[in-house]
Design a protein around this motif. Structure first.
Motif, short mmCIF file in Angstrom:
data_model
loop_
_atom_site.label_atom_id
_atom_site.label_comp_id
_atom_site.label_asym_id
_atom_site.label_seq_id
_atom_site.Cartn_x
_atom_site.Cartn_y
_atom_site.Cartn_z
N PRO A 1 11.51 3.29 -4.42
CA PRO A 1 10.74 3.47 -5.66
C PRO A 1 9.75 2.34 -5.94
CG PRO A 1 13.02 4.09 -6.03
CD PRO A 1 12.96 3.47 -4.66
N MET A 2 10.00 1.15 -5.40
CA MET A 2 9.06 0.05 -5.60
C MET A 2 7.73 0.33 -4.90
SD MET A 2 11.64 -3.24 -5.26
CE MET A 2 10.29 -4.40 -5.48
N ILE A 3 7.74 1.16 -3.85
CA ILE A 3 6.50 1.55 -3.19
C ILE A 3 5.63 2.35 -4.15
CG2 ILE A 3 5.50 2.84 -1.26
CD1 ILE A 3 8.03 2.26 0.33
N ALA A 4 6.29 3.20 -4.94
CA ALA A 4 5.56 3.95 -5.97
C ALA A 4 4.89 3.00 -6.95
CB ALA A 4 6.50 4.91 -6.69
N GLY A 5 5.63 1.95 -7.34
CA GLY A 5 5.06 0.96 -8.24
C GLY A 5 3.86 0.26 -7.64
N PHE A 6 3.91 -0.01 -6.33
CA PHE A 6 2.79 -0.68 -5.65
C PHE A 6 1.53 0.18 -5.68
CE2 PHE A 6 0.30 -1.10 -1.74
CZ PHE A 6 -0.09 -2.43 -1.82
N PHE A 7 1.65 1.45 -5.30
CA PHE A 7 0.46 2.31 -5.26
C PHE A 7 -0.02 2.64 -6.67
CE2 PHE A 7 1.75 3.08 -0.85
CZ PHE A 7 0.51 3.01 -0.24
N TYR A 8 0.92 2.68 -7.62
CA TYR A 8 0.51 2.89 -9.00
C TYR A 8 -0.33 1.72 -9.47
CZ TYR A 8 0.79 4.89 -13.63
OH TYR A 8 0.47 5.46 -14.83
N ALA A 9 0.09 0.52 -9.07
CA ALA A 9 -0.67 -0.69 -9.41
C ALA A 9 -2.06 -0.65 -8.78
CB ALA A 9 0.09 -1.93 -8.95
N CYS A 10 -2.15 -0.18 -7.53
CA CYS A 10 -3.46 -0.06 -6.87
C CYS A 10 -4.35 0.89 -7.65
CB CYS A 10 -3.28 0.44 -5.44
SG CYS A 10 -2.49 -0.73 -4.32
N GLY A 11 -3.78 2.00 -8.13
CA GLY A 11 -4.55 2.94 -8.92
C GLY A 11 -5.01 2.33 -10.24
N ALA A 12 -4.15 1.51 -10.85
CA ALA A 12 -4.51 0.86 -12.11
C ALA A 12 -5.64 -0.14 -11.92
CB ALA A 12 -3.29 0.15 -12.69
N ILE A 13 -5.58 -0.90 -10.81
CA ILE A 13 -6.65 -1.85 -10.52
C ILE A 13 -7.96 -1.11 -10.25
CG2 ILE A 13 -7.46 -3.58 -8.86
CD1 ILE A 13 -4.55 -4.47 -8.55
N ALA A 14 -7.88 -0.01 -9.52
CA ALA A 14 -9.07 0.80 -9.25
C ALA A 14 -9.67 1.32 -10.56
CB ALA A 14 -8.72 1.96 -8.32
N THR A 15 -8.80 1.68 -11.50
CA THR A 15 -9.28 2.17 -12.80
C THR A 15 -10.10 1.11 -13.50
OG1 THR A 15 -7.32 3.57 -13.03
CG2 THR A 15 -8.56 3.10 -15.03
N ARG A 16 -9.61 -0.10 -13.48
CA ARG A 16 -10.27 -1.17 -14.22
C ARG A 16 -11.49 -1.71 -13.50
NH1 ARG A 16 -4.91 -4.42 -16.40
NH2 ARG A 16 -4.20 -2.77 -17.80
N GLN A 17 -11.49 -1.67 -12.17
CA GLN A 17 -12.59 -2.22 -11.41
C GLN A 17 -13.74 -1.23 -11.25
OE1 GLN A 17 -12.83 -5.51 -10.21
NE2 GLN A 17 -11.06 -5.74 -11.54
N ALA B 1 5.08 -1.82 -11.39
CA ALA B 1 3.62 -1.79 -11.31
C ALA B 1 2.95 -2.99 -11.99
CB ALA B 1 3.09 -0.47 -11.89
N PRO B 2 3.35 -3.39 -13.20
CA PRO B 2 2.70 -4.56 -13.80
C PRO B 2 2.84 -5.83 -12.96
CG PRO B 2 3.93 -3.34 -15.45
CD PRO B 2 4.31 -2.76 -14.12
N ILE B 3 3.99 -5.97 -12.29
CA ILE B 3 4.18 -7.14 -11.42
C ILE B 3 3.23 -7.07 -10.23
CG2 ILE B 3 5.83 -8.39 -9.98
CD1 ILE B 3 8.06 -7.29 -11.76
N TRP B 4 3.14 -5.86 -9.62
CA TRP B 4 2.22 -5.68 -8.49
C TRP B 4 0.77 -5.93 -8.91
CZ3 TRP B 4 4.04 -5.99 -3.89
CH2 TRP B 4 5.26 -5.42 -3.54
N VAL B 5 0.39 -5.45 -10.09
CA VAL B 5 -0.98 -5.66 -10.57
C VAL B 5 -1.28 -7.14 -10.67
CG1 VAL B 5 -2.50 -5.44 -12.58
CG2 VAL B 5 -1.24 -3.46 -11.76
N MET B 6 -0.35 -7.88 -11.24
CA MET B 6 -0.54 -9.32 -11.40
C MET B 6 -0.70 -10.00 -10.04
SD MET B 6 2.03 -12.06 -13.18
CE MET B 6 3.07 -12.09 -11.71
#
Length: 320
Positions: A171-187, A122-127
């Motif tokens: 499992p990397m797909i889970a990391g991708f959508f988790y990253a999307c959720g994290a970005i949504a949280t911050r934005q 997830a941190p990699i996807w967020v970046m």
């Protein structure tokens, strides 16, 4: 892994309730590590639940229990579950719920350590997503850290062992959508209470579970026995052990997430997020204790790369 049920919160999603002074780093570390210890044990139970229960029914029941507990706590004034922007927390909850559907679905087929490694991309996807869509600058240090983390994920997942195994990459797909959720949280969710975000996460997960279980119940199809049928089962009879573990999952994950929130209130988010990587260690440890699943030396090296990558990306993204 996000402020949600069983997953860790690798990105420090609890950005809205920092009302206490960040002056107790040792206690923050202890609280987060305890939460990851609990989550590591809880998530290992999914492979047992998968023997006679469906993924969708499991999430629906689990969400019903969690939402009922949260509504009850809110009525007594213990927590605040009223969002300021309902659409924002709903969208964020939906994306994180998809991540958890993938995460828990994989637990029936892959060891928890491997699945957790995929989620911690997830941190990699967020970046990467922030650089592409939000035009945020990414320096060479974080690029190198991301590359190291990706190598670590490959070492843990081993997708090319014995030929290309695409299931190992899921499992990397889970990391991708988790990253999307994290970005949504911050934005979009700045100022929202952590518990309102958690509530809408569970509501989203419950809706997905209800829809999936209903569809699979009405659609005639063959369902393999045991864990192989986990994602294909609709509503059906659950064994006593599965019912007990599902209830334990709901209650235990609420306790663990509460500890995570407390940890973020006690310490600096950039440093606290680092301790969430202890989930990789506890996941492997619980798997060994409960199911005698050993970890290869290559996987240990890979986990080390993932942890190093996450630490660097977390600190550099906050200017440390």
């Amino acid at each position: 892994m996000p402020a949600d049920a069983s997953p860790p919160i690798p990105l420090g999603d609890v950005a809205s309730e920092h009302s206490e002074a960040h002056d107790r780093p040792a206690m923050a570390a202890g609280v987060i590590i305890l939460a990851m210890f609990i989550l590591g044990g809880l998530d290992n139970s999914v492979s047992v639940i998968a023997r006679d229960t469906g993924l969708w029914q499991f999430h629906f029941i689990r969400a019903c229990i969690a939402v009922s507990l949260m509504v009850g706590m809110a009525r007594f004034g213990f927590i605040n579950i009223t969002p300021k922007r309902r659409w924002a927390v709903a969208l964020r909850g939906g994306m994180t719920a998809i991540a958890m559907l993938v995460y828990f679905g994989c637990l029936a087929f892959l060891p928890l350590g491997q699945v957790a490694a995929g989620l911690f991309t997830a941190p990699i996807w967020v970046m990467l997503l922030s650089a592409v869509f939000l035009k945020q600058k990414v320096g060479p240090t974080r690029l190198v850290a991301a590359a190291i983390g990706f190598v670590g994920v490959l070492l843990v997942l081993r997708p090319f062992e014995g030929g290309l195994n695409t299931l190992a990459l899921v499992p990397m797909i889970a990391g991708f959508f988790y990253a999307c959720g994290a970005i949504a949280t911050r934005q979009w969710c700045v100022g929202e209470s952590a518990m309102s975000m958690l509530l809408f996460f569970f509501i989203s997960l419950g809706v997905f579970g209800l829809l999936g279980a209903t569809f699979l119940t009405l659609w005639p199809h063959d369902v393999p026995a045991g864990p192989d049928g986990f994602i294909l089962r609709g509503f059906g009879e659950m064994g006593g052990l599965s019912i007990g573990l599902t209830i334990l999952q709901a209650v235990g994950s609420m306790i663990a997430v509460g500890l995570v929130f407390k940890g973020y209130l006690l310490g600096d988010a950039a440093q606290v997020a680092i301790y969430e990587y202890s989930l990789l260690v506890f996941a492997a440890g619980w798997s060994y204790l409960l199911f005698d699943q050993s970890v290869t030396p290559m996987s240990v090296i890979g986990m080390g790369f993932i942890i190093l990558s996450g630490i660097v990306i977390s600190l550099r993204s906050r200017g440390a």
